[in-house]
Scaffold this motif. Structure first.
Motif, PDB file in Angstrom:
ATOM      1  N   SER B  30      -9.322  27.822  27.071  1.00 31.08           N
ATOM      2  CA  SER B  30     -10.405  27.291  27.899  1.00 31.08           C
ATOM      3  C   SER B  30      -9.892  26.680  29.197  1.00 31.08           C
ATOM      4  O   SER B  30     -10.690  26.294  30.035  1.00 31.08           O
ATOM      5  N   ARG B 195     -22.249  30.742  10.986  1.00 27.49           N
ATOM      6  CA  ARG B 195     -23.356  30.490  11.897  1.00 27.49           C
ATOM      7  C   ARG B 195     -23.062  31.101  13.263  1.00 27.49           C
ATOM      8  O   ARG B 195     -21.905  31.282  13.660  1.00 27.49           O
ATOM      9  N   LEU B 197     -23.878  30.902  17.531  1.00 29.16           N
ATOM     10  CA  LEU B 197     -23.632  29.826  18.482  1.00 29.16           C
ATOM     11  C   LEU B 197     -24.282  30.141  19.818  1.00 29.16           C
ATOM     12  O   LEU B 197     -24.281  31.290  20.267  1.00 29.16           O
ATOM     13  N   TYR B 199     -24.179  28.025  23.661  1.00 26.81           N
ATOM     14  CA  TYR B 199     -23.511  26.866  24.275  1.00 26.81           C
ATOM     15  C   TYR B 199     -23.822  26.849  25.765  1.00 26.81           C
ATOM     16  O   TYR B 199     -23.674  27.859  26.445  1.00 26.81           O
ATOM     17  N   GLN B 201     -23.817  24.424  29.626  1.00 25.95           N
ATOM     18  CA  GLN B 201     -23.503  23.218  30.388  1.00 25.95           C
ATOM     19  C   GLN B 201     -24.713  22.920  31.264  1.00 25.95           C
ATOM     20  O   GLN B 201     -25.232  23.815  31.940  1.00 25.95           O
ATOM     21  N   ASP B 299     -25.898  19.984  18.893  1.00 29.96           N
ATOM     22  CA  ASP B 299     -24.917  18.942  19.183  1.00 29.96           C
ATOM     23  C   ASP B 299     -24.554  18.895  20.661  1.00 29.96           C
ATOM     24  O   ASP B 299     -24.265  19.927  21.267  1.00 29.96           O
ATOM     25  N   VAL B 300     -24.532  17.682  21.200  1.00 28.01           N
ATOM     26  CA  VAL B 300     -23.955  17.502  22.525  1.00 28.01           C
ATOM     27  C   VAL B 300     -22.445  17.378  22.325  1.00 28.01           C
ATOM     28  O   VAL B 300     -21.976  16.462  21.647  1.00 28.01           O
ATOM     29  N   CYS B 301     -21.702  18.336  22.858  1.00 28.42           N
ATOM     30  CA  CYS B 301     -20.242  18.357  22.657  1.00 28.42           C
ATOM     31  C   CYS B 301     -19.525  17.489  23.682  1.00 28.42           C
ATOM     32  O   CYS B 301     -18.384  17.084  23.471  1.00 28.42           O
ATOM     33  N   LYS B 323     -22.388  19.088  27.914  1.00 28.61           N
ATOM     34  CA  LYS B 323     -22.090  20.364  27.264  1.00 28.61           C
ATOM     35  C   LYS B 323     -22.848  20.325  25.940  1.00 28.61           C
ATOM     36  O   LYS B 323     -22.645  19.425  25.139  1.00 28.61           O
ATOM     37  N   SER B 325     -24.418  22.420  22.508  1.00 24.10           N
ATOM     38  CA  SER B 325     -24.319  23.632  21.697  1.00 24.10           C
ATOM     39  C   SER B 325     -25.338  23.610  20.561  1.00 24.10           C
ATOM     40  O   SER B 325     -25.697  22.555  20.048  1.00 24.10           O
ATOM     41  N   ARG B 327     -25.852  25.633  16.782  1.00 30.94           N
ATOM     42  CA  ARG B 327     -25.348  26.599  15.800  1.00 30.94           C
ATOM     43  C   ARG B 327     -26.556  27.345  15.255  1.00 30.94           C
ATOM     44  O   ARG B 327     -27.590  26.722  14.968  1.00 30.94           O
ATOM     45  N   LEU B 360     -22.693  29.036  28.616  1.00 37.08           N
ATOM     46  CA  LEU B 360     -21.232  29.212  28.599  1.00 37.08           C
ATOM     47  C   LEU B 360     -20.754  30.227  27.568  1.00 37.08           C
ATOM     48  O   LEU B 360     -19.807  30.936  27.802  1.00 37.08           O
ATOM     49  N   HIS B 361     -21.362  30.252  26.407  1.00 30.91           N
ATOM     50  CA  HIS B 361     -21.114  31.381  25.504  1.00 30.91           C
ATOM     51  C   HIS B 361     -22.047  31.415  24.312  1.00 30.91           C
ATOM     52  O   HIS B 361     -22.837  30.492  24.112  1.00 30.91           O
ATOM     53  N   GLY B 397     -19.415  27.007  10.555  1.00 31.84           N
ATOM     54  CA  GLY B 397     -18.704  27.397  11.764  1.00 31.84           C
ATOM     55  C   GLY B 397     -19.152  28.754  12.282  1.00 31.84           C
ATOM     56  O   GLY B 397     -19.961  29.442  11.668  1.00 31.84           O
ATOM     57  N   SER B 398     -18.625  29.097  13.462  1.00 30.78           N
ATOM     58  CA  SER B 398     -18.979  30.370  14.084  1.00 30.78           C
ATOM     59  C   SER B 398     -17.713  31.118  14.428  1.00 30.78           C
ATOM     60  O   SER B 398     -16.754  30.536  14.921  1.00 30.78           O
TER      61      SER B 398
END
Lengths: 457, 457
Positions: B30, B195, B197, B199, B201, B299-301, B323, B325, B327, B360-361, B397-398
């Motif tokens: 990243s 899961r 995802l 995401y 910004q 979730d706010v990462c 940021k 995201s 799931r 973002l992805h 998770g993803s």
């Protein structure tokens, strides 16, 4: 051209050089790495006062940054003016937005561009140079004392105690301060009200470490989600602060007062354009002037938590932080508000997180009556230089120490500000128009003159 | 001791050394400054495969980071296993929380401590060493292909296209992946669901520059206050995401499925203690296992804005960022969700601010049926090494690329993870127990053996 204008004309370049020397010292009081710069700035002020004609000048230690004190006593029978200013400045981040380096002053478009150009090195320097002029032209009509502190931008945490310890030395008839703004360059303004301040840092802790947002997301409280919700809940849909008891001591302005305030020139379109927003926002039922002048406010000054770098890190963070401030109005007690906020913030935290609230600083609001002789002396000085009566103005800003002076020293302050709203104090590209700087130096001696005359009567 | 255990015993220190060499390359995908490290890691993997016995190995360019591909074809009639792993790792901030440097692997308490120790350098290395063992002991029963990518941690934005371009080369009967966890060291787990995802910004802009919070506070919308309110509104009081249409495609789990999920061992007290929280939180009406396994999350990462340095700067900031995201669960389309979020976020922004949403992805969720022969081969391999049947598990998770593989290559993936929840992947102090590392190397060849046997039938 009178003797004041003549003196300024002959010395204007040197005045600037002396100001630039002061600006070049990066005296940021909120960053401890700049501590040595505070001493350089204190030393600079000491030399400035001695060269300007002070009988003596001295650097005093406090529990925090030093204070430079200087005085010239000409006659115990004459009134005494105590000049207050501060040598410290705000941080300069975000650096990339500055058009020139913050501590390398530049003249462009008739303005000085630098951190502290206005707040308060530029405005403080006007007093040093006005004093020098009066000494050198043998026209000083009052005793003068200077108190230049180094912690104004962090809420003057130690100056109150220092004033307590030096009450006798600081005896004066009025405190004179230039740390505020004029409404327009052609509309001189005397600030008669200042908001108080209470400021906290809050820390919200969820899990004990950053978690994978996939493996844990949805099952563990995210401290940023939680903090956002807690902050959001602090202001209701009418723009009112929801902390229980917050408004209890607020003196509601009378219809008459509000009518007077409404007379101050204000053009919402110009105001919005200057800051590039489409719509203003605030407490329902109040005008913009009222929202900043006579009503308290709630602002998150900073927030951070989780991953803030480049790209997309999927993380459920352990912690989130915010710096939160409220501006208070006369009769609200900042210490009481600090407690109310802490209790409320802790009470609304869900059990899924831990919260910590630290009070970072605070100060009471201030009001100056416009029938005070010193106020009237200031008014006359402005009339002479600007050709019109100044407007009394309730500022939204805070200079917590002003109300402390009143409590401890029993002296009222006159806030003769020469800054402009466009000076961008506390922001990138702070600036101060040369014309305001020189007009300030021209106006101040006239205040001394009228104040001395009034005191003789 | 069988031939597998013997080989591991004789080579275990070298295996570790080879893993440490890989870990020492700080291949953070990243952060663009680490681009050269991606090439070092790709080169490292190429050498690793060639030395282990691959017929050929090659570094392929993509529009992003490189992919290392290697293969050993023993017989076109035999089944082909395509091993997928990634050479890139997560960022390491906050650095001060690491007990040892993230890219200087250390052995302490029987564990390898380093970024990538588990995710996925450690788990990827197990496959390289299992392959080497099978080659050197002449027991390799399948054709093998390795595809090691460099952008998994940023959502594999270029691997799909690369797969499209190399469909023929990548032909295989199953994709084998170790990038997930076991429920407990004594309870092997095959992840059957992942899961998805999405995401973003977001950027909220209030005034065009940082303002003095006193002069403007209360009259101008503060972008942090606004962003907090917008985030807070994204989740309702029942823990449900409020984006209109968000749940439309979610397949609600049947009562039977939920009963099966409830059989997985889960002790809330242990879980809470491990992350030091007093209470769990999430969507009403679902258990913790369900909240992470079959329900979407928000979730706010990361969040940032205004003054975040030392002390108390009173500022009404110009901008606030987050940021964010979500799931997603099987049947939710990440591209549709990306649009729904953007539309909703923009629609709830008050006129007093401007907002910008960047996607973002994203990636789709994945499900693997437990009646797949490859699943059953994996099950038998685990039974041999761990002495018990593995549990099928829906992870929160993803690994977005897993569903992409299915779409593009038409191949199902078997997720044989050997990580543990305590491995702190994506967090400071990532670690991987030596026992898991070696047991992984022991289990993988047995998968090949059973998979080849089943394919013969």
């Amino acid at each position: 051209m009178n003797y004041i204008e003549k003196y300024i004309e002959e010395n204007k370049d040197r005045f600037l050089e002396e100001l630039f020397g002061l600006i070049r010292i990066p005296s940021i009081s909120s960053v401890s790495a700049h501590k040595p710069d505070m001493y350089k700035a204190a030393e600079y002020w000491k030399e400035l006062l001695l060269k300007a004609g002070a009988d003596k000048a001295e650097i005093f230690e406090t529990d925090g940054n030093p204070v430079t004190y200087g005085e010239k006593m000409i006659d115990p029978a004459k009134p005494t003016v105590l000049v207050y200013s501060h040598m410290d400045v705000m941080p300069v981040e975000p650096l990339e937005l500055w058009k020139s380096a913050p501590f390398e002053p530049e003249i462009r478009d008739g303005k000085i561009w630098a951190r502290g150009a206005d707040d308060d090195k530029g405005q403080g320097m006007m007093h040093a140079k006005a004093f020098e002029m009066m000494v050198n032209t043998h026209t000083l009509p009052c005793n003068v004392k200077f108190m230049i502190e180094g912690e104004e931008e962090i809420g003057s945490p130690n100056l109150g105690k220092w004033c307590e310890q030096h009450k006798e030395m600081l005896k004066a008839d009025v405190i004179l301060v230039s740390d505020t703004t004029m409404i327009r360059p052609d509309l001189p303004t005397i600030t008669t009200g200042l908001r108080g301040l209470a400021y906290w840092q809050v820390e919200v802790t969820g899990p004990n470490r950053d978690l994978h947002s996939g493996l844990f997301g949805g099952a563990v409280a995210n401290p940023i989600n939680v903090l956002s919700k807690m902050i959001a809940g602090m202001i209701d849909d009418n723009g009112r602060i929801t902390i229980p008891g917050f408004y209890d001591d607020v003196l509601e302005a009378s219809a008459e007062e509000r009518a007077l305030l409404a007379e101050a020139p204000f053009d919402p379109e110009t105001y919005k354009k200057a800051i590039d927003v489409e719509e203003l926002a605030g407490e329902e039922g109040f005008s913009t002037t009222e929202r900043t002048g006579i009503r308290p406010s709630f602002d998150v000054c900073g927030i951070w938590g989780g991953y803030t770098g480049e790209g997309a890190k999927t993380v459920l963070p352990s912690k989130a932080f915010a710096k939160i401030s409220t501006r208070l109005v006369p009769n609200q007690n900042h210490e009481k508000i600090a407690v109310l906020f802490k209790e409320h913030f802790e009470s609304i935290a869900p059990k899924s997180v831990k919260v910590e609230v630290k009070s970072l600083h605070g100060g009471q609001a201030y009001v100056c009556p416009i029938d005070l002789p010193a106020y009237q002396a200031a008014e006359k000085a402005y009339v002479d230089v600007f050709g019109r009566r100044p407007v009394p103005f309730r500022s939204g800003g805070s200079i917590p120490i002003i109300s402390t002076f009143e409590q401890i020293l029993g002296i009222k302050s006159i806030l003769m500000g020469f800054g402009l709203e466009s000076d961008a104090i506390h922001s990138p590209n702070e600036n101060f128009p040369l014309e305001q700087f020189y007009k300030g130096i021209q106006t101040i001696p006239l205040f001394y003159k009228y104040f001395a005359e009034m005191s003789e009567v």
